[in-house]
Design a protein around this motif. Structure first.
Motif, mmCIF file in Angstrom:
data_model
loop_
_atom_site.group_PDB
_atom_site.id
_atom_site.type_symbol
_atom_site.label_atom_id
_atom_site.label_comp_id
_atom_site.label_asym_id
_atom_site.label_seq_id
_atom_site.Cartn_x
_atom_site.Cartn_y
_atom_site.Cartn_z
ATOM 1 N N GLU A 129 -10.321 -8.524 6.645
ATOM 2 C CA GLU A 129 -11.762 -8.576 6.934
ATOM 3 C C GLU A 129 -12.518 -9.275 5.809
ATOM 4 N N ARG A 130 -12.155 -8.957 4.578
ATOM 5 C CA ARG A 130 -12.822 -9.573 3.437
ATOM 6 C C ARG A 130 -12.543 -11.080 3.385
ATOM 7 N N LEU A 131 -11.311 -11.456 3.703
ATOM 8 C CA LEU A 131 -10.960 -12.879 3.722
ATOM 9 C C LEU A 131 -11.732 -13.627 4.811
ATOM 10 N N MET A 132 -11.845 -13.021 5.987
ATOM 11 C CA MET A 132 -12.566 -13.644 7.088
ATOM 12 C C MET A 132 -14.060 -13.737 6.798
ATOM 13 N N ASN A 133 -14.539 -12.909 5.874
ATOM 14 C CA ASN A 133 -15.944 -12.970 5.468
ATOM 15 C C ASN A 133 -16.185 -13.968 4.331
ATOM 16 N N GLY A 134 -15.124 -14.679 3.954
ATOM 17 C CA GLY A 134 -15.293 -15.752 2.971
ATOM 18 C C GLY A 134 -14.863 -15.430 1.558
ATOM 19 N N GLU A 135 -14.345 -14.236 1.313
ATOM 20 C CA GLU A 135 -13.897 -13.882 -0.038
ATOM 21 C C GLU A 135 -12.535 -14.508 -0.344
ATOM 22 N N SER A 136 -12.297 -14.818 -1.610
ATOM 23 C CA SER A 136 -10.980 -15.208 -2.094
ATOM 24 C C SER A 136 -10.391 -14.009 -2.814
ATOM 25 N N LEU A 137 -9.131 -13.678 -2.533
ATOM 26 C CA LEU A 137 -8.531 -12.469 -3.086
ATOM 27 C C LEU A 137 -7.288 -12.787 -3.917
ATOM 28 N N LEU A 138 -7.132 -12.036 -4.994
ATOM 29 C CA LEU A 138 -5.923 -12.067 -5.818
ATOM 30 C C LEU A 138 -5.518 -10.612 -6.025
ATOM 31 N N PHE A 139 -4.332 -10.247 -5.534
ATOM 32 C CA PHE A 139 -3.922 -8.843 -5.585
ATOM 33 C C PHE A 139 -2.404 -8.732 -5.647
ATOM 34 N N GLU A 140 -1.948 -7.506 -5.953
ATOM 35 C CA GLU A 140 -0.526 -7.203 -5.950
ATOM 36 C C GLU A 140 -0.230 -6.260 -4.789
ATOM 37 N N THR A 141 0.941 -6.445 -4.194
ATOM 38 C CA THR A 141 1.311 -5.602 -3.057
ATOM 39 C C THR A 141 2.823 -5.507 -2.977
ATOM 40 N N GLU A 142 3.289 -4.655 -2.077
ATOM 41 C CA GLU A 142 4.717 -4.539 -1.789
ATOM 42 C C GLU A 142 4.951 -4.907 -0.326
ATOM 43 N N ARG A 143 6.055 -5.538 -0.070
ATOM 44 C CA ARG A 143 6.413 -5.923 1.301
ATOM 45 C C ARG A 143 7.868 -5.541 1.587
ATOM 46 N N TYR A 144 8.157 -5.398 2.873
ATOM 47 C CA TYR A 144 9.539 -5.235 3.307
ATOM 48 C C TYR A 144 10.175 -6.614 3.491
ATOM 49 N N ARG A 145 11.441 -6.717 3.138
ATOM 50 C CA ARG A 145 12.236 -7.877 3.506
ATOM 51 C C ARG A 145 12.923 -7.598 4.839
ATOM 52 N N LYS A 146 13.566 -8.595 5.400
ATOM 53 C CA LYS A 146 14.205 -8.410 6.697
ATOM 54 C C LYS A 146 15.266 -7.311 6.648
ATOM 55 N N ASP A 147 15.977 -7.191 5.514
ATOM 56 C CA ASP A 147 17.038 -6.187 5.389
ATOM 57 C C ASP A 147 16.513 -4.793 5.078
ATOM 58 N N SER A 157 -5.018 -15.352 -1.822
ATOM 59 C CA SER A 157 -5.346 -15.701 -0.434
ATOM 60 C C SER A 157 -6.761 -16.239 -0.301
ATOM 61 N N LYS A 158 -6.926 -17.131 0.672
ATOM 62 C CA LYS A 158 -8.255 -17.680 0.966
ATOM 63 C C LYS A 158 -8.280 -18.180 2.408
ATOM 64 N N ALA A 159 -9.413 -17.959 3.076
ATOM 65 C CA ALA A 159 -9.589 -18.456 4.447
ATOM 66 C C ALA A 159 -10.083 -19.898 4.394
ATOM 67 N N ILE A 160 -9.510 -20.754 5.242
ATOM 68 C CA ILE A 160 -9.913 -22.158 5.320
ATOM 69 C C ILE A 160 -10.181 -22.504 6.780
ATOM 70 N N GLU A 161 -11.084 -23.451 7.002
ATOM 71 C CA GLU A 161 -11.400 -23.893 8.364
ATOM 72 C C GLU A 161 -10.811 -25.268 8.589
#
Length: 212
Positions: A129-147, A157-161
């Motif tokens: 939501e924040r990205l779609m509102n025009g904000e640029s974000l820099l953050f840390e996160t965890e993700r799952y891999r396929k395994d 991240s940044k939204a572009i048109e």
């Protein structure tokens, strides 16, 4: 009567001469028109050839630029994902595929939310939501891999048109090893603090025992 006949003859001759003159003039105009048309045709042909050369040159430059951009995209050190406004992946480079442990044709078309940890999904929606509102974000996160294994990531991240469509471009850096080293360092610092505390307490007890 004789005069009338001569007048008639002269009139006929004059008429014939006039018709011949007009016909000759008309032919000249037709020739001039044909010549002008031929000249215009040649100019148009030259102009068309020039345009074709220009288009070919511009097309070559465009393909060269596209090839260069694609090469940079595919060989970037960081993973790059491009998703639409709902989170569906529309493009990914090779490094992004390696980070998530999945082939490109499997990755594209999936929703990036599938790789988010359950505890982070609400936060992911908030970030979208924040990205779609025009904000640029820099953050840390965890993700799952396929395994099913987890990976720690630093994300920018940044939204572009583009072409009237909103896309989100994200750069991913694998910081799993960095996080492990930080955890080890923190553990070592804790142990050092505990050792210092224990040494201080031991010293205080020795002082008390000595006094006793």
């Amino acid at each position: 009567f004789f005069i009338s006949s001569n007048t008639f003859i002269l009139s006929c001759i004059f008429t014939l001469l006039l018709l011949r003159y007009l016909s000759h003039k008309r032919l000249i105009k037709e020739f001039e028109l044909q010549y002008e048309l031929e000249q215009q045709r040649e100019q148009l042909k030259e102009y068309s050839a020039h345009l074709e050369e220009l288009v070919a040159a511009r097309t070559k430059e465009l393909r060269k630029s596209e090839l260069m951009l694609n090469t940079l995209f595919e060989n970037a050190n960081d993973g790059i994902l491009i998703v639409d406004s709902s989170g569906v992946i529309v493009n990914a480079n090779q490094r992004a595929c390696e980070i998530h442990g999945i082939e490109k044709d499997e990755l594209i078309g999936n929703n990036i939310e599938l790789f988010e940890l359950e505890k982070n999904k609400l936060l992911w929606k908030e970030r979208m939501e924040r990205l779609m509102n025009g904000e640029s974000l820099l953050f840390e996160t965890e993700r799952y891999r396929k395994d099913g294994s987890k990976i720690s990531l630093e994300v920018s991240s940044k939204a572009i048109e583009t072409d009237g469509r909103i896309l989100i471009q994200s750069f991913y850096r694998d910081i799993t090893e960095k996080k492990k080293l930080q955890a080890q360092l923190l553990h070592s610092q804790k142990m050092e603090s505990i050792g210092t505390l224990a040494g201080g307490i031991s010293h205080d007890f020795n002082n008390i025992l000595t006094a006793i």
